[in-house]
Design a protein around this motif. Sequence first.
Motif, mmCIF file in Angstrom:
data_model
loop_
_atom_site.group_PDB
_atom_site.id
_atom_site.type_symbol
_atom_site.label_atom_id
_atom_site.label_comp_id
_atom_site.label_asym_id
_atom_site.label_seq_id
_atom_site.Cartn_x
_atom_site.Cartn_y
_atom_site.Cartn_z
ATOM 1 N N SER A 135 -9.986 0.894 -2.177
ATOM 2 C CA SER A 135 -8.716 1.595 -2.327
ATOM 3 C C SER A 135 -8.979 2.971 -2.912
ATOM 4 O O SER A 135 -10.112 3.313 -3.265
ATOM 5 N N ASN A 158 -3.245 3.494 -2.298
ATOM 6 C CA ASN A 158 -3.151 2.757 -3.559
ATOM 7 C C ASN A 158 -2.454 1.427 -3.283
ATOM 8 O O ASN A 158 -1.463 1.374 -2.561
ATOM 9 N N PHE A 159 -2.965 0.360 -3.883
ATOM 10 C CA PHE A 159 -2.453 -0.976 -3.596
ATOM 11 C C PHE A 159 -1.870 -1.623 -4.849
ATOM 12 O O PHE A 159 -2.464 -1.565 -5.933
ATOM 13 N N MET A 179 0.838 -1.198 0.000
ATOM 14 C CA MET A 179 0.000 0.000 0.000
ATOM 15 C C MET A 179 0.865 1.237 0.000
ATOM 16 O O MET A 179 1.860 1.315 0.729
ATOM 17 N N ASN A 191 -10.454 -0.116 -10.189
ATOM 18 C CA ASN A 191 -10.197 0.484 -8.876
ATOM 19 C C ASN A 191 -11.393 1.314 -8.426
ATOM 20 O O ASN A 191 -11.944 2.108 -9.193
#
Length: 672
Positions: A138, A44-45, A40, A166
Motif C-alpha cells: 500500500s 491507502n487501505f 482503498m 505500512n
Amino acid sequence: MRVDVTPDGFDLTFGGRLILRHTAAAPCLFLGRGDARMDMYRGNFDIEDRLTARLPLSVARVMVDGIGWRISFTVADGIAPIAELQVIGNILRPTVTAPNVNRFWLRIAAEAGEHVWGGGEQMSYFDLKGRRFPLWTSEPGVGRDKTSEITFKADVTGKAGGDYWNTNYPQPTYLSSRKYALHLETTAYAAFDFRQDGFHELEAWAVPEQIELFAAESFTGLVTQLSDRFGRQPPLPEWVYNGAIIGLKDGGNSFERLEKIRAAGVPVSALWCEDWVGLRETSFGKRLFWDWRANEQHYPGLKAKIAALRADGIRFMGYVNPYLCNDGILFEEAEAAGYFATDGNGKTALVDFGEFDCGVVDFTNPAACAWFEEKIIGQNMLDFGLSGWMADFGEYLPIDVHLANGVSATLMHNAWPTLWAEVNARAVAKRGQTGEALFFMRAGFTGVQAHCPLLWAGDQSVDFSRHDGLVTVISGALSSGLLGNAYHHSDIGGYTSLFGNVRTPELFMRWAEMAAFTPVMRTHEGNRPRENLQLDEDPQVLAHFAAMVKLWVHLAPYLKALVAEASATGLPVQRPLFLHFEDDPAGYAVQDAYLYGPDLLVAPVWQAGETHRSVHLPQGAEWVHVWSGARHTGGQDISVPAPLGEPAVFYRAGSVHQALFDGMAAAKTGAV
C-alpha cells in the motif's frame, strides 16, 4: 527437517532448531473464517476483519511416508482430520479439507531474547520482535505516526496518515537470530505477530501454498540462501559510477539548471526528468501526465538533447507507472485492445489517482504485457534514448477489479508489484539492455528481487521525523537487504511536503551525507518543488552536495567490489552490524547505523541540530575514525564530532581498502 512424536503431540526441528511444538493444550495450528472489509482510497487501505470462527486443531497424528512425514490435525479425538501438514525437505505443505476455511494461523516456536528481521521493507522498526506486522502492499502513509500532527492531518484530509507497519514492499519472510529464516508462500493478506515470548504467530487470509525454511551457521550464509531463493539483481550499470543522478522536473529549463549544478563541481551520471511526459496541476502539487511518451511542448527537441547529453557522458532517465490516464492517447489504444482490468459490468475500471482517473493495465493478460513492454518501454522509452526510469506504483491494484487470469484481485494485489517488475525487466531484456538500463521501484513483494535492479525507499517526509524522515531509509535498506535486495537508495532531501512541512538546508545536507554511502545518489525535487529548497538554490547546499558526490565517486572502486560480491553471494551493499559481527549482541537491534560492505561503518546524523553522533562499534575489530584518524577498540559505544560534511564514518583497521579509505577526507575537496 525432523519430526519427533511426544506424549501429547510432536516437535518439529530444522537444522537442530525447534520450529513447531504441538500439544493438545498449546496447538500450533488454527483454522477459521473471516469476512474482511477492505476500503482503498488512493493507495491507502482501511482494513477490518470480522472473524466468525477460529478453531484450535488440538489433536495431531504423525505418520511417516517414503519422503518425509505427514501430520494430520483435527479439533478433538474421534473427529475426522480436517487439515494435514506434509513435511518434505525444507518445506511444510498444508492442505485443508474443512469447507469455507479462509483464515490460517501457524505458531512458530520462539525463544526469550530472540531477534527477528525482514518482513519486506520495514521503515519504522528493523527488529520486528514485540510487534505485529500486517503484510499488504500500500501507500506507506504520511508521517506514519498516529501521535503526530502531520499524520492526523493526513488521515483527516485523505485517509493517508499510515502507521508503523505500512509499506510499499511487504514480504512474508523473516530471519531469526537463531539463524534460520521462514517464508510463507502466499499472496493473500498476511500478518506476522512477534508479540509473544513463546511463539511467533503467522496469519494468512488463505491457506498458504507452503512454508519454506532455511538455516545456516552464519547470517551471511542465510542471506545468500534467501538470495538464491528469491533471485539476484544484475550488476549496476557502469555509467552509474560517474556521479549523482540529478532529479529535475522543470521542462526545458532542466538542462540549464543541470549545467549550473555541474559548474559547481558536482559529478553527474544522469539527468532524471520525471516530467518528460508533461505535467498537470492538482491540489497535491504538480503531477505528471500519465500518457507515457515524450511531451514536445514541455521538452522541445528532447530526443536530440538526450543524444547530446549522452555524447557528454550523461544519461537521461524518465518515469513510468502501470496506469494510463483516460485523457491520454495511449488510453484509447489500450482500451480498444482490451488491455485494461474491468469493473463488474465488463467495462474499463477507472481508478481515482487524485483529481484524474486512470485505467489499470492488466498484467495477467499476456497481450497487454507484450504491448506495454514493446510500445511504451521499448519504443517510447528505450528507443527514444532513455537509459532508465522510476517504475512507480505497483501497490495500487484495486481489489474490486476483474482480471484476465480469473484470479481474485484480492489475491493478486500483493503479487502486482512483482508482475510490474517483470514487465520492466522483460522490456529491458528484449532490447538487450539488462545491466545497462536502470529502473528503480518502491513497490515489491516476494520475487521482486529477480526482476527489479534497484529499490528506492518511497516518499519520505521532508523532515527528520522518527517514522517518516531520514532515519527510516536506513531501516528500509537493512530489512529489504536481508531478503536478497542488494541495492537500495532514497530521494535525497525527502519527497512529501504537506501542511507547511518543507525542507531545510540542514535536512538536505544530512541526507546527502547518508546517500554518499549507498549504491546510488539521486536527488528529487519533491511533490511541491516551488515551495521547497532545491539543490541549485543555495550555494552552501550545492557545495556540500558536490563534496558528498565526490566522496561517493572516490569510493566507487569499493562499491564495485560490493556489487561483484552481491552478484556472487546476494549480500546487500548496506548491511546490519550483526551480519559480520555475530558475537556482538549489542548490534542486533541497531537500525540507525549500518555497515557499508564489510569494512565501513556509517552512522548518519538523522536528528535536527545534532553535531555529535553516538555510535556502537562492533566487537571483534579495531575501528578508525575517517576524519580524525583516531583508532577505537570495538565493543563499545562512543560519541564523535559530526559537523556538516563529516558524518560519523569508521573503517575496519587492516582492511584491504585502507588506502582508499584514507583518501576520503581529501576526496571531498577534489584533491584526489
